[in-house]
Design a protein around this motif. Structure first.
Motif, mmCIF file in Angstrom:
data_model
loop_
_atom_site.group_PDB
_atom_site.id
_atom_site.type_symbol
_atom_site.label_atom_id
_atom_site.label_comp_id
_atom_site.label_asym_id
_atom_site.label_seq_id
_atom_site.Cartn_x
_atom_site.Cartn_y
_atom_site.Cartn_z
ATOM 1 N N LEU A 8 -99.974 68.508 62.761
ATOM 2 C CA LEU A 8 -99.569 69.765 62.716
ATOM 3 C C LEU A 8 -98.565 71.024 61.281
ATOM 4 O O LEU A 8 -98.875 72.128 61.548
ATOM 5 C CB LEU A 8 -98.346 69.936 63.543
ATOM 6 N N GLU A 9 -98.283 69.920 60.830
ATOM 7 C CA GLU A 9 -97.914 70.946 59.234
ATOM 8 C C GLU A 9 -98.503 70.736 58.779
ATOM 9 O O GLU A 9 -98.750 72.050 57.719
ATOM 10 C CB GLU A 9 -96.926 69.757 59.008
ATOM 11 N N ALA A 10 -99.936 70.150 58.502
ATOM 12 C CA ALA A 10 -100.775 70.298 57.940
ATOM 13 C C ALA A 10 -101.791 71.735 57.923
ATOM 14 O O ALA A 10 -101.977 72.514 57.317
ATOM 15 C CB ALA A 10 -101.952 69.506 58.005
ATOM 16 N N ALA A 11 -101.478 71.762 59.374
ATOM 17 C CA ALA A 11 -102.232 72.839 59.892
ATOM 18 C C ALA A 11 -101.092 74.420 59.464
ATOM 19 O O ALA A 11 -102.192 75.377 59.287
ATOM 20 C CB ALA A 11 -102.228 73.272 61.407
ATOM 21 N N HIS A 12 -99.988 74.372 59.616
ATOM 22 C CA HIS A 12 -99.142 75.019 59.279
ATOM 23 C C HIS A 12 -99.280 75.738 58.047
ATOM 24 O O HIS A 12 -99.319 76.725 57.307
ATOM 25 C CB HIS A 12 -97.696 74.333 59.540
ATOM 26 N N PHE A 17 -101.751 78.826 53.392
ATOM 27 C CA PHE A 17 -102.545 78.603 51.915
ATOM 28 C C PHE A 17 -103.614 80.158 51.629
ATOM 29 O O PHE A 17 -104.786 79.808 50.929
ATOM 30 C CB PHE A 17 -103.062 77.695 52.193
ATOM 31 N N ALA A 18 -104.215 80.744 52.955
ATOM 32 C CA ALA A 18 -105.621 80.963 53.745
ATOM 33 C C ALA A 18 -106.240 82.328 52.888
ATOM 34 O O ALA A 18 -107.419 82.368 52.611
ATOM 35 C CB ALA A 18 -105.617 80.914 55.702
ATOM 36 N N GLU A 19 -104.716 84.216 52.627
ATOM 37 C CA GLU A 19 -105.300 84.285 51.947
ATOM 38 C C GLU A 19 -105.650 83.910 50.710
ATOM 39 O O GLU A 19 -106.433 84.370 50.149
ATOM 40 C CB GLU A 19 -104.229 85.458 52.351
ATOM 41 N N THR A 75 -115.692 73.191 60.967
ATOM 42 C CA THR A 75 -114.419 73.382 62.156
ATOM 43 C C THR A 75 -113.046 73.392 60.907
ATOM 44 O O THR A 75 -113.312 73.294 59.335
ATOM 45 C CB THR A 75 -114.683 71.995 63.164
ATOM 46 N N ASP A 76 -111.904 73.573 61.322
ATOM 47 C CA ASP A 76 -110.866 73.832 60.330
ATOM 48 C C ASP A 76 -109.317 73.450 61.144
ATOM 49 O O ASP A 76 -109.373 73.855 62.220
ATOM 50 C CB ASP A 76 -110.629 74.915 59.698
ATOM 51 N N ILE A 77 -108.938 72.917 60.337
ATOM 52 C CA ILE A 77 -107.075 72.293 61.460
ATOM 53 C C ILE A 77 -106.456 73.556 61.130
ATOM 54 O O ILE A 77 -105.681 74.071 62.242
ATOM 55 C CB ILE A 77 -106.208 71.196 60.851
ATOM 56 N N SER A 78 -106.852 74.496 60.053
ATOM 57 C CA SER A 78 -106.432 76.305 60.089
ATOM 58 C C SER A 78 -106.610 77.325 61.002
ATOM 59 O O SER A 78 -107.852 77.720 60.831
ATOM 60 C CB SER A 78 -105.629 76.597 58.874
ATOM 61 N N GLN A 79 -105.506 78.392 62.137
ATOM 62 C CA GLN A 79 -106.200 79.353 62.957
ATOM 63 C C GLN A 79 -106.413 80.015 62.158
ATOM 64 O O GLN A 79 -107.695 81.131 61.996
ATOM 65 C CB GLN A 79 -105.357 79.075 63.801
ATOM 66 N N LYS A 80 -106.468 80.281 60.814
ATOM 67 C CA LYS A 80 -105.905 81.543 60.391
ATOM 68 C C LYS A 80 -107.101 81.598 58.973
ATOM 69 O O LYS A 80 -108.353 82.489 59.084
ATOM 70 C CB LYS A 80 -104.445 81.800 59.105
ATOM 71 N N LYS A 165 -89.125 62.197 49.610
ATOM 72 C CA LYS A 165 -89.521 62.855 50.249
ATOM 73 C C LYS A 165 -91.152 62.608 51.221
ATOM 74 O O LYS A 165 -92.130 62.428 50.501
ATOM 75 C CB LYS A 165 -89.129 64.524 50.115
ATOM 76 N N GLN A 166 -91.303 63.477 52.963
ATOM 77 C CA GLN A 166 -92.485 63.146 53.294
ATOM 78 C C GLN A 166 -93.161 64.236 52.751
ATOM 79 O O GLN A 166 -92.668 65.152 52.833
ATOM 80 C CB GLN A 166 -92.297 64.187 55.156
ATOM 81 N N THR A 167 -94.378 63.881 52.926
ATOM 82 C CA THR A 167 -95.490 64.654 51.866
ATOM 83 C C THR A 167 -97.042 64.307 52.985
ATOM 84 O O THR A 167 -96.624 64.112 53.654
ATOM 85 C CB THR A 167 -96.176 64.284 50.818
ATOM 86 N N ILE A 168 -97.773 65.522 53.048
ATOM 87 C CA ILE A 168 -98.865 65.739 54.200
ATOM 88 C C ILE A 168 -100.359 65.150 53.199
ATOM 89 O O ILE A 168 -100.972 65.704 53.647
ATOM 90 C CB ILE A 168 -98.989 66.550 55.260
#
Length: 225
Positions: A8-12, A17-19, A75-80, A165-168
């Motif tokens: 979920l964090e990766a998608a966010h 990053f999308a633009e 396919t991609d996890i990011s909707q944008k 710290k947590q990373t993804i």
């Protein structure tokens, strides 16, 4: 089964990053670090085959594969990212779907080949992603995977783990991915390095493969199910 928090964090993050990614993707695929990927794919996969482009981003790589005569699903996890990809192309032989690579919405043995470029590093458990890619790949199908080299700039996303710290991002080395794939039933049939700027063929001529990987920005693997 819902998405784990990591994904979920990766998608966010990839939404954010999308633009910026979209503004530079054409250069990456045409002149930059990704320019050799489609030619590498063409050596192994005949035109007309069905290819799944996992972690397709804004779809530029998918579009290039479609231009070469492949039937492409991105396919991609990011909707944008998916929205940007859909704007790029309306070709009949290409479609884009939002999906996590550990839960792909396809039946077993759907695709002739899969391409995943610097996407496995963003999964919490890469071995699970590999199993899911194998599930949707036909018998004797091909997987083209690219893994970042040791000093590639995108590894900055995992640096904060040194502070606890947590990373993804899983910053696996190319040799680690190769071993993971082989241990999980994949056959290595081809590989190619994308070298860091300043590294030339004369420097590489006498080096063993592991040292070539150490000098790479990215390492391409062609695996067979």
């Amino acid at each position: 089964m819902g998405q784990p928090m990591w994904h979920l964090e990766a998608a966010h993050q990839w939404d954010s990053f999308a633009e910026g990614w979209n503004s530079s993707s054409q250069e990456m695929w045409e002149q930059g670090s990704r320019k050799s990927i489609v030619p590498f794919m063409k050596r192994y996969i005949p035109k007309g085959k069905a290819i799944l482009d996992v972690a397709c981003g804004d779809g530029y790589g998918s579009w290039k594969l479609a231009q070469e005569g492949y039937i492409v699903t991105g396919t991609d996890i990011s909707q944008k990212m998916i929205e940007l990809a859909r704007k790029r192309s309306e070709k009949r032989n290409i479609q884009f779907i939002k999906a996590d690579m550990v839960q792909l919405p396809f039946t077993d043995q759907t695709f002739d080949a899969i391409m995943v470029i610097n996407g496995l590093e963003w999964t919490e458990k890469p071995f699970q992603a590999l199993h899911e890619l194998k599930r949707v790949l036909k018998k004797d199908g091909f997987l083209c995977a690219a893994i970042l080299g040791p000093t590639a700039h995108p590894r900055k996303h995992s640096y904060k783990r040194l502070y606890g710290k947590q990373t993804i991002m899983n910053t696996m080395m190319p040799w680690e991915f190769q071993q993971l794939a082989i241990e999980n039933g994949w056959k290595l049939i081809g590989e190619e390095g994308v070298m860091k700027r300043g590294v030339n063929s004369e420097m590489l001529a006498q080096l063993p493969n592991e040292l070539k990987q150490a000098l790479s920005f990215m390492w391409l693997f062609m695996l067979q199910k």
